[in-house]
Design a protein around this motif. Structure first.
Motif, PDB file in Angstrom:
ATOM      1  N   LEU A   1      22.667  33.204  40.204  1.00 22.83           N
ATOM      2  CA  LEU A   1      23.754  34.152  39.964  1.00 22.83           C
ATOM      3  C   LEU A   1      24.936  33.857  40.869  1.00 22.83           C
ATOM      4  CD1 LEU A   1      24.802  36.678  38.532  1.00 22.83           C
ATOM      5  CD2 LEU A   1      23.677  38.058  40.297  1.00 22.83           C
ATOM      6  N   ARG A   2      24.659  33.456  42.082  1.00 26.55           N
ATOM      7  CA  ARG A   2      25.748  33.152  43.023  1.00 26.55           C
ATOM      8  C   ARG A   2      26.605  32.004  42.506  1.00 26.55           C
ATOM      9  NH1 ARG A   2      26.537  29.477  47.017  1.00 26.55           N
ATOM     10  NH2 ARG A   2      27.978  30.089  48.703  1.00 26.55           N
ATOM     11  N   HIS A   3      25.960  30.934  42.027  1.00 20.27           N
ATOM     12  CA  HIS A   3      26.708  29.788  41.510  1.00 20.27           C
ATOM     13  C   HIS A   3      27.471  30.154  40.236  1.00 20.27           C
ATOM     14  CE1 HIS A   3      24.223  27.334  44.257  1.00 20.27           C
ATOM     15  NE2 HIS A   3      25.255  26.513  44.215  1.00 20.27           N
ATOM     16  N   LYS A   4      26.905  31.049  39.441  1.00 18.52           N
ATOM     17  CA  LYS A   4      27.605  31.487  38.231  1.00 18.52           C
ATOM     18  C   LYS A   4      28.895  32.220  38.597  1.00 18.52           C
ATOM     19  CE  LYS A   4      23.541  31.956  35.231  1.00 18.52           C
ATOM     20  NZ  LYS A   4      22.671  32.883  34.478  1.00 18.52           N
ATOM     21  N   ILE A   5      28.780  33.102  39.575  1.00 14.67           N
ATOM     22  CA  ILE A   5      29.962  33.883  39.986  1.00 14.67           C
ATOM     23  C   ILE A   5      30.998  32.983  40.631  1.00 14.67           C
ATOM     24  CG2 ILE A   5      30.765  35.722  41.516  1.00 14.67           C
ATOM     25  CD1 ILE A   5      28.056  37.101  41.048  1.00 14.67           C
ATOM     26  N   VAL A   6      30.539  32.069  41.491  1.00 18.49           N
ATOM     27  CA  VAL A   6      31.470  31.132  42.142  1.00 18.49           C
ATOM     28  C   VAL A   6      32.181  30.280  41.093  1.00 18.49           C
ATOM     29  CG1 VAL A   6      31.634  29.104  43.643  1.00 18.49           C
ATOM     30  CG2 VAL A   6      30.233  31.065  44.329  1.00 18.49           C
ATOM     31  N   GLY A   7      31.441  29.908  40.041  1.00 22.41           N
ATOM     32  CA  GLY A   7      32.021  29.058  38.995  1.00 22.41           C
ATOM     33  C   GLY A   7      33.131  29.724  38.212  1.00 22.41           C
ATOM     34  N   LEU A   8      33.189  31.050  38.264  1.00 24.80           N
ATOM     35  CA  LEU A   8      34.222  31.763  37.515  1.00 24.80           C
ATOM     36  C   LEU A   8      35.629  31.463  38.001  1.00 24.80           C
ATOM     37  CD1 LEU A   8      32.564  35.272  37.003  1.00 24.80           C
ATOM     38  CD2 LEU A   8      32.893  33.465  35.310  1.00 24.80           C
ATOM     39  N   LYS A   9      35.750  30.861  39.170  1.00 26.58           N
ATOM     40  CA  LYS A   9      37.088  30.501  39.653  1.00 26.58           C
ATOM     41  C   LYS A   9      37.758  29.481  38.731  1.00 26.58           C
ATOM     42  CE  LYS A   9      35.553  26.781  42.758  1.00 26.58           C
ATOM     43  NZ  LYS A   9      35.481  26.309  44.162  1.00 26.58           N
ATOM     44  N   GLY A  10      36.952  28.784  37.924  1.00 24.67           N
ATOM     45  CA  GLY A  10      37.527  27.831  36.976  1.00 24.67           C
ATOM     46  C   GLY A  10      38.124  28.480  35.752  1.00 24.67           C
ATOM     47  N   VAL A  11      37.927  29.810  35.622  1.00 22.69           N
ATOM     48  CA  VAL A  11      38.417  30.516  34.443  1.00 22.69           C
ATOM     49  C   VAL A  11      39.805  31.109  34.659  1.00 22.69           C
ATOM     50  CG1 VAL A  11      37.925  32.441  32.864  1.00 22.69           C
ATOM     51  CG2 VAL A  11      36.051  31.057  33.745  1.00 22.69           C
ATOM     52  N   TRP A  12      40.176  31.368  35.921  1.00 22.81           N
ATOM     53  CA  TRP A  12      41.406  32.125  36.160  1.00 22.81           C
ATOM     54  C   TRP A  12      42.679  31.450  35.651  1.00 22.81           C
ATOM     55  CZ3 TRP A  12      45.645  30.594  38.909  1.00 22.81           C
ATOM     56  CH2 TRP A  12      45.506  29.559  39.827  1.00 22.81           C
ATOM     57  N   PRO A  13      42.820  30.098  35.702  1.00 22.07           N
ATOM     58  CA  PRO A  13      44.063  29.515  35.158  1.00 22.07           C
ATOM     59  C   PRO A  13      44.277  29.845  33.682  1.00 22.07           C
ATOM     60  CG  PRO A  13      42.908  27.908  36.500  1.00 22.07           C
ATOM     61  CD  PRO A  13      41.974  29.054  36.305  1.00 22.07           C
ATOM     62  N   MET A  14      43.175  29.789  32.907  1.00 15.49           N
ATOM     63  CA  MET A  14      43.286  30.107  31.478  1.00 15.49           C
ATOM     64  C   MET A  14      43.660  31.580  31.275  1.00 15.49           C
ATOM     65  SD  MET A  14      41.517  31.667  28.765  1.00 15.49           S
ATOM     66  CE  MET A  14      39.807  31.724  29.296  1.00 15.49           C
ATOM     67  N   ILE A  15      43.037  32.459  32.057  1.00 10.35           N
ATOM     68  CA  ILE A  15      43.334  33.891  31.932  1.00 10.35           C
ATOM     69  C   ILE A  15      44.792  34.170  32.261  1.00 10.35           C
ATOM     70  CG2 ILE A  15      42.829  36.179  32.875  1.00 10.35           C
ATOM     71  CD1 ILE A  15      39.943  35.270  33.261  1.00 10.35           C
ATOM     72  N   VAL A  16      45.298  33.530  33.298  1.00 12.98           N
ATOM     73  CA  VAL A  16      46.700  33.729  33.697  1.00 12.98           C
ATOM     74  C   VAL A  16      47.643  33.282  32.585  1.00 12.98           C
ATOM     75  CG1 VAL A  16      48.516  32.949  35.283  1.00 12.98           C
ATOM     76  CG2 VAL A  16      46.278  33.612  36.175  1.00 12.98           C
ATOM     77  N   LEU A  17      47.380  32.112  32.005  1.00 18.53           N
ATOM     78  CA  LEU A  17      48.253  31.588  30.946  1.00 18.53           C
ATOM     79  C   LEU A  17      48.195  32.461  29.697  1.00 18.53           C
ATOM     80  CD1 LEU A  17      47.612  27.737  31.286  1.00 18.53           C
ATOM     81  CD2 LEU A  17      49.649  29.012  31.963  1.00 18.53           C
ATOM     82  N   VAL A  18      47.005  32.931  29.338  1.00 16.51           N
ATOM     83  CA  VAL A  18      46.879  33.820  28.175  1.00 16.51           C
ATOM     84  C   VAL A  18      47.643  35.118  28.422  1.00 16.51           C
ATOM     85  CG1 VAL A  18      45.263  35.226  26.834  1.00 16.51           C
ATOM     86  CG2 VAL A  18      44.688  32.863  27.399  1.00 16.51           C
ATOM     87  N   PHE A  19      47.530  35.653  29.630  1.00 14.46           N
ATOM     88  CA  PHE A  19      48.236  36.889  29.966  1.00 14.46           C
ATOM     89  C   PHE A  19      49.747  36.687  29.893  1.00 14.46           C
ATOM     90  CE2 PHE A  19      50.305  39.645  33.110  1.00 14.46           C
ATOM     91  CZ  PHE A  19      49.900  40.895  32.651  1.00 14.46           C
ATOM     92  N   ILE A  20      50.216  35.557  30.401  1.00 16.86           N
ATOM     93  CA  ILE A  20      51.660  35.277  30.385  1.00 16.86           C
ATOM     94  C   ILE A  20      52.175  35.175  28.956  1.00 16.86           C
ATOM     95  CG2 ILE A  20      53.403  33.515  30.903  1.00 16.86           C
ATOM     96  CD1 ILE A  20      51.876  32.891  33.453  1.00 16.86           C
ATOM     97  N   VAL A  21      51.464  34.399  28.130  1.00 17.74           N
ATOM     98  CA  VAL A  21      51.950  34.109  26.781  1.00 17.74           C
ATOM     99  C   VAL A  21      51.738  35.294  25.837  1.00 17.74           C
ATOM    100  CG1 VAL A  21      51.661  32.622  24.771  1.00 17.74           C
ATOM    101  CG2 VAL A  21      51.607  31.627  27.055  1.00 17.74           C
ATOM    102  N   LEU A  22      50.489  35.675  25.632  1.00 17.01           N
ATOM    103  CA  LEU A  22      50.209  36.743  24.666  1.00 17.01           C
ATOM    104  C   LEU A  22      50.641  38.111  25.174  1.00 17.01           C
ATOM    105  CD1 LEU A  22      46.722  35.689  23.235  1.00 17.01           C
ATOM    106  CD2 LEU A  22      49.017  35.072  22.486  1.00 17.01           C
TER     107      LEU A  22
END
Length: 436
Positions: A216-237
């Motif tokens: 679970l720890r590695h899964k949560i740590v791995g979520l840092k790779g998701v934030w760039p996509m979330i930021v771009l989606v938030f900016i655009v859409l």
């Protein structure tokens, strides 16, 4: 059948014949459109159209949305944003039968939200995911088919180049089209996630059970790779839906955002920037030539009387709304076997859309249905563009005959989703209606 209908059908037939003999589709459309304009309006009118239309298209402000969204996607692809997104999702699906396929589906949906190209999407995940699937002894045909099919999300989930071109050709709101694609895109991805474990259970040899586990720890740590996509989606859409930025500006802001993220993460180099700009220029040039050719052809069909006569013929035939839609679906299904999707869009919208308007159907809803048919087209054998893209990017791991078989379950899923969207238009129109 009157003269204008006969002339238009002959023109369409000759255009398809030229394409079948290997003439690039943009030239096939442009040549027939030009010849038609010559017979309809004379040499002077043809010359005037050829002189003015390319500049009118290239200088149209709304067309700036195309290179901006393409640039955002290419920067994201070349700077590792996509591979990190895939790895982050994969940590959460490990241990589930078909986990790699589910990770590819989710990551493809995420990448589709920052890239409008189905081909780029399919090729990118072939390079990222297929080698890992080969190591785990997944069936290569089924795995490649899943990647090719998931790549089609870019045609529906905004920012979609298909929506952009459809909106420009039909004078519909690109922002509303983008919003209309969100729920159908989520529905499609959800159907894939449900179907993959079921297929794996029916064909366990295709999808071996993985023994790998992630804490679970590695899964949560791995979520840092998701934030760039979330930021771009938030900016655009977020910018489009709130009305703060129109689609053209949102594309520019998204491209700048992707560049800024890459710089902040020290992923941007001169070479990567050059590759991103070059790919953007190449794809944009191809699209503009195709659009200009399509507009020439469209002008010919309108001036010849073909569009108005076809509209009168169909609406006077007594064919119901759903009967006409079924006819259009069959037409696109057949065309998709032989013509690439954007060419098919430019080729058919000039005479299909006026009939849709005559029937009083919701134009935004039809745009979604059209995009879903485009999705089908790029994965339908024998000429599915995404299938060729995956085979080319697989570096010999998968044969075309294998992917033809492996993609069939996903073709069936797409057909089911298509008929759900036809039966329940509210899925497509709910978010756009909230923007009024």
């Amino acid at each position: 059948m009157n003269e204008s209908l006969t002339t238009g059908l002959i023109a369409i037939g000759v255009m398809l014949s030229l394409a079948a003999f290997g003439v690039p589709i943009a030239f096939s459309i442009g040549i027939i459109g030009s010849i038609g304009l010559y017979f309809v309006g004379g040499a002077t009118f043809l010359v005037a159209s050829i002189q003015t239309m390319p500049y009118a298209v290239a200088s149209e402000y709304s067309f700036a949305v195309i290179p901006m969204f393409v640039l955002m996607g290419t920067i994201a692809a070349h700077t590792g944003i996509i591979s990190e997104l895939y790895n982050a999702v994969n940590r959460w699906t490990e241990g589930v039968r078909g986990g790699l396929l589910m990770a590819s589906t989710l990551a493809s949906a995420g990448f589709a939200a920052i890239s409008g190209s189905t081909i780029v999407n399919a090729a990118m995940f072939t390079r990222i995911a297929l080698p890992e699937m080969a190591k785990r002894n997944y069936n290569m045909g089924f795995s490649a088919g899943a990647i090719a099919a998931a790549g089609t999300f870019a045609a529906l989930i905004p920012p979609s180049l298909t929506f952009v071109i459809f909106g420009i050709m039909t004078q519909q709101s690109i922002g509303k089209l983008f919003m209309a694609g969100i729920l159908p895109g989520i529905l499609t991805a959800g159907c894939y996630l449900i179907a993959i474990p079921l297929i794996a259970k029916i064909r366990p040899r295709w999808v071996p059970l993985s023994e790998s586990r992630t804490t679970l720890r590695h899964k949560i740590v791995g979520l840092k790779g998701v934030w760039p996509m979330i930021v771009l989606v938030f900016i655009v859409l977020g910018g489009i839906y709130s009305g703060i930025t129109p689609p053209t500006s949102a594309g520019a802001v998204g491209a700048v955002g992707a560049f800024a993220i890459a710089v902040l993460r020290r992923r941007m180099s001169g070479r990567r920037l050059w590759l991103s700009i070059r790919e953007t220029a190449e794809l944009t040039s191809i699209l503009f030539v195709l659009i200009i050719a399509g507009l020439l052809f469209s002008r010919f069909l309108v001036l010849s009387g073909f569009v108005s006569d076809l509209t009168s013929l169909v609406t006077g035939s007594g064919l119901s709304d759903y009967g006409f839609i079924l006819l259009i679906v069959l037409m696109y299904f057949v065309l998709g076997m032989f013509v690439d999707p954007l060419s098919m869009l430019v080729m058919t919208v000039p005479f299909v859309f006026p009939v849709i308007e005559a029937y009083g159907m919701h134009p935004i809803w039809f745009g979604v249905i059209l995009c879903k048919m485009i999705e089908l087209a790029v994965i339908t054998p024998p000429v599915g563009l995404n299938l060729f893209a995956v085979v080319s990017a697989s570096e010999g791991r998968v044969k075309l005959s294998e992917i033809y078989v492996g993609v069939l379950p996903f073709v069936l899923i797409e057909i089911v989703v298509l008929f759900i969207l036809i039966s329940f238009p509210e899925i497509s129109t709910f978010l756009p209606d909230q923007m009024d």
